[in-house]
Scaffold this active site. Structure first.
Site, mmCIF file in Angstrom:
data_model
loop_
_atom_site.group_PDB
_atom_site.id
_atom_site.type_symbol
_atom_site.label_atom_id
_atom_site.label_comp_id
_atom_site.label_asym_id
_atom_site.label_seq_id
_atom_site.Cartn_x
_atom_site.Cartn_y
_atom_site.Cartn_z
ATOM 1 N N GLY A 118 0.804 -1.204 0.000
ATOM 2 C CA GLY A 118 0.000 0.000 0.000
ATOM 3 C C GLY A 118 0.843 1.263 0.000
ATOM 4 O O GLY A 118 2.038 1.231 -0.320
ATOM 5 N N GLY B 158 -0.927 7.677 -10.784
ATOM 6 C CA GLY B 158 -2.037 7.463 -9.859
ATOM 7 C C GLY B 158 -2.868 8.721 -9.745
ATOM 8 O O GLY B 158 -2.845 9.580 -10.635
ATOM 9 N N SER B 159 -3.570 8.848 -8.630
ATOM 10 C CA SER B 159 -4.495 9.972 -8.470
ATOM 11 C C SER B 159 -3.727 11.268 -8.184
ATOM 12 O O SER B 159 -2.591 11.256 -7.708
ATOM 13 C CB SER B 159 -5.439 9.673 -7.314
ATOM 14 O OG SER B 159 -4.691 9.562 -6.119
ATOM 15 N N GLU C 26 2.266 11.251 -13.225
ATOM 16 C CA GLU C 26 1.180 11.111 -14.205
ATOM 17 C C GLU C 26 -0.098 10.891 -13.416
ATOM 18 O O GLU C 26 -0.281 9.827 -12.814
ATOM 19 C CB GLU C 26 1.449 9.911 -15.126
ATOM 20 C CG GLU C 26 2.630 10.091 -16.041
ATOM 21 C CD GLU C 26 2.412 11.172 -17.092
ATOM 22 O OE1 GLU C 26 1.281 11.695 -17.208
ATOM 23 O OE2 GLU C 26 3.379 11.511 -17.782
ATOM 24 N N LEU C 27 -1.011 11.880 -13.423
ATOM 25 C CA LEU C 27 -2.093 11.872 -12.436
ATOM 26 C C LEU C 27 -3.475 11.801 -13.091
ATOM 27 O O LEU C 27 -3.618 11.320 -14.204
ATOM 28 C CB LEU C 27 -1.930 13.096 -11.531
ATOM 29 C CG LEU C 27 -0.499 13.266 -10.970
ATOM 30 C CD1 LEU C 27 -0.359 14.527 -10.154
ATOM 31 C CD2 LEU C 27 -0.079 12.043 -10.161
ATOM 32 N N GLY C 28 -4.463 12.284 -12.388
ATOM 33 C CA GLY C 28 -5.850 12.107 -12.825
ATOM 34 C C GLY C 28 -6.233 12.984 -14.000
ATOM 35 O O GLY C 28 -5.435 13.770 -14.515
ATOM 36 N N CYS D 115 -7.527 6.994 -16.798
ATOM 37 C CA CYS D 115 -7.206 8.396 -16.534
ATOM 38 C C CYS D 115 -7.678 9.302 -17.658
ATOM 39 O O CYS D 115 -8.068 10.438 -17.440
ATOM 40 C CB CYS D 115 -5.705 8.558 -16.322
ATOM 41 S SG CYS D 115 -4.725 7.901 -17.681
ATOM 42 N N GLU E 8 -13.424 14.014 -11.347
ATOM 43 C CA GLU E 8 -13.072 12.747 -12.002
ATOM 44 C C GLU E 8 -13.891 11.629 -11.342
ATOM 45 O O GLU E 8 -13.794 11.423 -10.132
ATOM 46 C CB GLU E 8 -11.579 12.458 -11.838
ATOM 47 C CG GLU E 8 -11.165 11.184 -12.546
ATOM 48 C CD GLU E 8 -9.703 10.786 -12.298
ATOM 49 O OE1 GLU E 8 -9.232 10.865 -11.152
ATOM 50 O OE2 GLU E 8 -9.048 10.376 -13.273
ATOM 51 N N VAL E 9 -14.670 10.891 -12.132
ATOM 52 C CA VAL E 9 -15.536 9.841 -11.569
ATOM 53 C C VAL E 9 -14.786 8.512 -11.481
ATOM 54 O O VAL E 9 -14.911 7.768 -10.533
ATOM 55 C CB VAL E 9 -16.806 9.668 -12.429
ATOM 56 C CG1 VAL E 9 -17.687 8.553 -11.868
ATOM 57 C CG2 VAL E 9 -17.590 10.971 -12.499
ATOM 58 N N PHE E 10 -14.007 8.205 -12.491
ATOM 59 C CA PHE E 10 -13.306 6.914 -12.600
ATOM 60 C C PHE E 10 -14.306 5.761 -12.553
ATOM 61 O O PHE E 10 -14.126 4.758 -11.851
ATOM 62 C CB PHE E 10 -12.239 6.772 -11.508
ATOM 63 C CG PHE E 10 -10.937 6.240 -12.044
ATOM 64 C CD1 PHE E 10 -10.253 6.900 -13.051
ATOM 65 C CD2 PHE E 10 -10.400 5.048 -11.564
ATOM 66 C CE1 PHE E 10 -9.065 6.403 -13.563
ATOM 67 C CE2 PHE E 10 -9.216 4.542 -12.064
ATOM 68 C CZ PHE E 10 -8.542 5.230 -13.065
HETATM 69 P P1 NAD Z 1 -3.999 6.036 -6.135
HETATM 70 O O1 NAD Z 1 -3.315 7.340 -6.270
HETATM 71 O O2 NAD Z 1 -4.846 5.812 -4.951
HETATM 72 O O3 NAD Z 1 -2.938 4.831 -6.177
HETATM 73 C C1 NAD Z 1 -1.967 4.714 -7.187
HETATM 74 C C2 NAD Z 1 -0.736 4.031 -6.610
HETATM 75 O O4 NAD Z 1 -0.122 4.896 -5.659
HETATM 76 C C3 NAD Z 1 -1.038 2.743 -5.867
HETATM 77 O O5 NAD Z 1 0.015 1.825 -6.106
HETATM 78 C C4 NAD Z 1 -1.054 3.189 -4.410
HETATM 79 O O6 NAD Z 1 -0.785 2.132 -3.519
HETATM 80 C C5 NAD Z 1 0.039 4.230 -4.427
HETATM 81 N N1 NAD Z 1 -0.045 5.258 -3.395
HETATM 82 C C6 NAD Z 1 -1.161 5.808 -2.869
HETATM 83 N N2 NAD Z 1 -0.821 6.763 -1.981
HETATM 84 C C7 NAD Z 1 0.514 6.833 -1.953
HETATM 85 C C8 NAD Z 1 1.468 7.624 -1.225
HETATM 86 N N3 NAD Z 1 1.084 8.552 -0.353
HETATM 87 N N4 NAD Z 1 2.786 7.423 -1.449
HETATM 88 C C9 NAD Z 1 3.191 6.499 -2.343
HETATM 89 N N5 NAD Z 1 2.354 5.713 -3.041
HETATM 90 C C10 NAD Z 1 1.017 5.865 -2.852
HETATM 91 O O7 NAD Z 1 -4.802 5.869 -7.484
HETATM 92 P P2 NAD Z 1 -6.051 4.940 -7.803
HETATM 93 O O8 NAD Z 1 -7.265 5.658 -7.327
HETATM 94 O O9 NAD Z 1 -5.843 3.570 -7.393
HETATM 95 O O10 NAD Z 1 -5.953 5.020 -9.414
HETATM 96 C C11 NAD Z 1 -6.737 5.833 -10.134
HETATM 97 C C12 NAD Z 1 -6.131 7.216 -10.315
HETATM 98 O O11 NAD Z 1 -4.945 7.135 -11.097
HETATM 99 C C13 NAD Z 1 -7.069 8.105 -11.097
HETATM 100 O O12 NAD Z 1 -7.059 9.408 -10.551
HETATM 101 C C14 NAD Z 1 -6.476 8.105 -12.484
HETATM 102 O O13 NAD Z 1 -6.824 9.208 -13.278
HETATM 103 C C15 NAD Z 1 -5.010 8.039 -12.203
HETATM 104 N N6 NAD Z 1 -4.286 7.496 -13.367
HETATM 105 C C16 NAD Z 1 -3.455 8.334 -14.087
HETATM 106 C C17 NAD Z 1 -2.820 7.866 -15.221
HETATM 107 C C18 NAD Z 1 -1.918 8.757 -16.058
HETATM 108 O O14 NAD Z 1 -1.120 8.230 -16.826
HETATM 109 N N7 NAD Z 1 -2.016 10.066 -15.954
HETATM 110 C C19 NAD Z 1 -3.017 6.548 -15.619
HETATM 111 C C20 NAD Z 1 -3.865 5.734 -14.863
HETATM 112 C C21 NAD Z 1 -4.483 6.223 -13.731
#
Ligand code: NAD
Length: 486
Positions: free
Chosen positions: A210, A230-231, A252-254, A286, A380-382
């Protein structure tokens, strides 16, 4: 033997071979059946430290390894992704809830990422600079050392291999933390591929876990570059932690991407594009089309046709039935989707299709009469939700499309491509597709967003990858030691 035969990795992490984790084990779950389908090792901070120490050791030899050998490992990895596409695809379907065509896109792209990465070791590594002194002055690119990769659940293979493959190819070691919900298809599979491809021991570590594991990875002094997908909320924390430790973070984010449908667009094709952009992989992308902006002259027919299509799309377990949409990844995501839909209807949007669920299967949903304050439009709904708003003229379309903090992808549908181009010039976005919806990716294309969609860093193509995973050194060389005034 299948690549992912469980006897190889059951309950283990990949860290200098398959080994028991200090963090213990966890179940890999099917979101469709809620059954345990495997058991993986789960990392903790001690595992991260051990992995980073070992990665830093192994990286020195790897950086000195002939470029021919580094390229060969990446080419073999690409071939193995093709050879074992069905095996890995099966896990993408069962563990991530992917429909088979989406799983195929992941394995095909993963192979392509490796083939593209295989061209990097033979790429020129620098430039000869002008110098006012009689000497050789060079700017050369060196591997950064250990790269930390953190990936999300939705495209668990592509969003991790797009960093892992070029980072390894350029002479780095990688410590990778996949999302625990997709630890097999997006973690074990990559470890097994590189094991079979002959990557030397200690260079790649795969530690599912996590946020705590991610935080330990960012804090480890041996990790010099962090590649995070991630987000936006987690990305901010990652960016802050990386800055505190004075290391580079590619974020690379939301997104909340708009699809603009002009009144001259072919309506049937536009509706199909819009449905694909919003409903592919249950909208958990995303770049998903999060906002449909449709010219008011065609909006009623667009909503009617989109709703009819949504009502006919089959939803179910992609492992056992031919469906267009599989399950949402977990209850937390499903409840978030449903609360945004409910709040949107409460604030005046009209539910034209969907809005219901059974277990983790959420019906594709169309919300008409959306405005900038409709929650499912503004955030963002996802999830598989298509909010539709209307505009009267191009200025209004620009204002609506730009009314967001995000800036990942933009689609514009029109028979007049020059008009669409002029529109694109007025809307900030990292990616623009004219006469296509918002979801697309290729290993050679520079992928990334602006605004809160990321730091504007890019993955894809040699220039972006070399920038991301090497650092520049200024090196001078002269035959004799200079004479100084004292
Ligand atoms: P999330 O941010 O909750 O998790 C993503 C990853 O980060 C997971 O492996 C999680 O364990 C880790 N993580 C979470 N908090 C962390 C922290 N404080 N420190 C280090 N690692 C941490 O994302 P999610 O909700 O599971 O995924 C969906 C999100 O990801 C959406 O917002 C989507 O738009 C984004 N996304 C972006 C791209 C892109 O290329 N821009 C691609 C896919 C998804």
């Amino acid at each position: 033997m299948a690549l992912l035969d469980t006897t190889t990795w059951h309950g283990m992490i990949f860290s200098d071979g398959w080994t028991e984790a200090a963090g213990g084990t966890m179940a890999a779950m099917s979101p469709a059946t809620r059954q345990e389908i495997g058991r993986v090792g789960v990392g903790n901070a001690d595992d991260v430290t051990r992995a980073c120490v070992r990665a830093a050791q192994a990286q020195r030899d790897w950086a000195a390894t002939s470029y021919l050998e580094r390229a060969a490992v990446l080419r073999r990895a690409g071939q193995l992704f093709e050879q074992y596409a069905d095996d890995i695809g099966g896990w993408l379907i069962r563990e991530a809830g992917s429909v088979p065509p989406k799983a195929e896109v992941e394995t095909t792209t993963a192979a392509q990422e490796c083939y593209e990465a295989a061209t990097l070791p033979s790429h020129p590594t620098g430039e000869i600079l002008a110098s006012g002194q009689p000497r050789l002055s060079l700017a050369r690119r060196l591997p950064v050392g250990v790269v930390g990769v953190i990936a999300p659940f939705n495209f668990p293979l592509i969003l991790s291999i797009r960093s892992i493959a070029p980072a390894l190819a350029l002479g780095n070691a990688v410590v990778f933390k996949p999302d625990p919900r997709t630890a097999v298809c997006g973690g074990v599979s990559i470890a097994r591929i590189f094991q079979e491809a002959g990557l030397p021991d200690g260079l790649l570590h795969v530690l599912p876990g996590g946020a705590d594991v991610g935080e330990a990875l960012i804090a480890d002094p041996r990790v010099r570059v962090v590649s995070f997908t991630g987000s936006t909320a987690a990305g901010r924390k990652v960016g802050e932690a990386a800055a505190r430790h004075l290391k580079r973070a590619h974020l690379e984010l939301g997104g909340n991407s708009a699809l603009i449908v002009l009144d001259d667009a072919d309506l049937d094709l536009a509706v199909s594009a819009g449905a694909w952009g919003s409903f592919l992989h249950q909208g958990q992308i995303c770049m998903a089309t999060g906002r449909h902006l449709v010219h008011e002259r065609i909006a009623d027919r667009y909503v009617e046709q989109l709703a009819a299509k949504a009502d006919h799309l089959p939803v179910g377990d992609p492992a056992t039935a031919q469906v267009a949409l599989g399950p949402i990844i977990d209850e937390h995501q499903r409840d978030k989707i449903h609360s945004l839909v409910t709040a949107s209807v409460g604030s005046g949007a009209r539910l034209a299709a969907g809005g219901t669920y059974e277990e983790l299967f959420y019906r594709p949903t169309v919300l008409a009469d959306a405005t900038p304050t409709t929650p499912a439009f503004a955030q963002e709904v996802f999830g598989p939700v298509a909010p539709v708003a209307t505009f009267a003229d191009l200025d209004e379309a620009v204002a609506l499309a730009g009314d967001t903090e995000y800036g990942l992808s933009l689609g514009i549908l029109s028979r007049d491509v020059m008009k669409a181009m002029a529109l694109a010039d007025r809307i900030p976005s990292g990616i623009v597709h004219i006469n296509d919806q918002t979801v697309d990716d290729e290993a050679v294309a520079p992928f990334g967003g602006v605004g809160v969609s990321g730091t504007g860093s890019r993955f894809g193509g040699p220039a972006a990858n070399i920038e991301a995973f090497t650092e520049t050194q200024w090196l001078t060389m002269q035959g004799d030691i200079s004479r100084f005034p004292f």
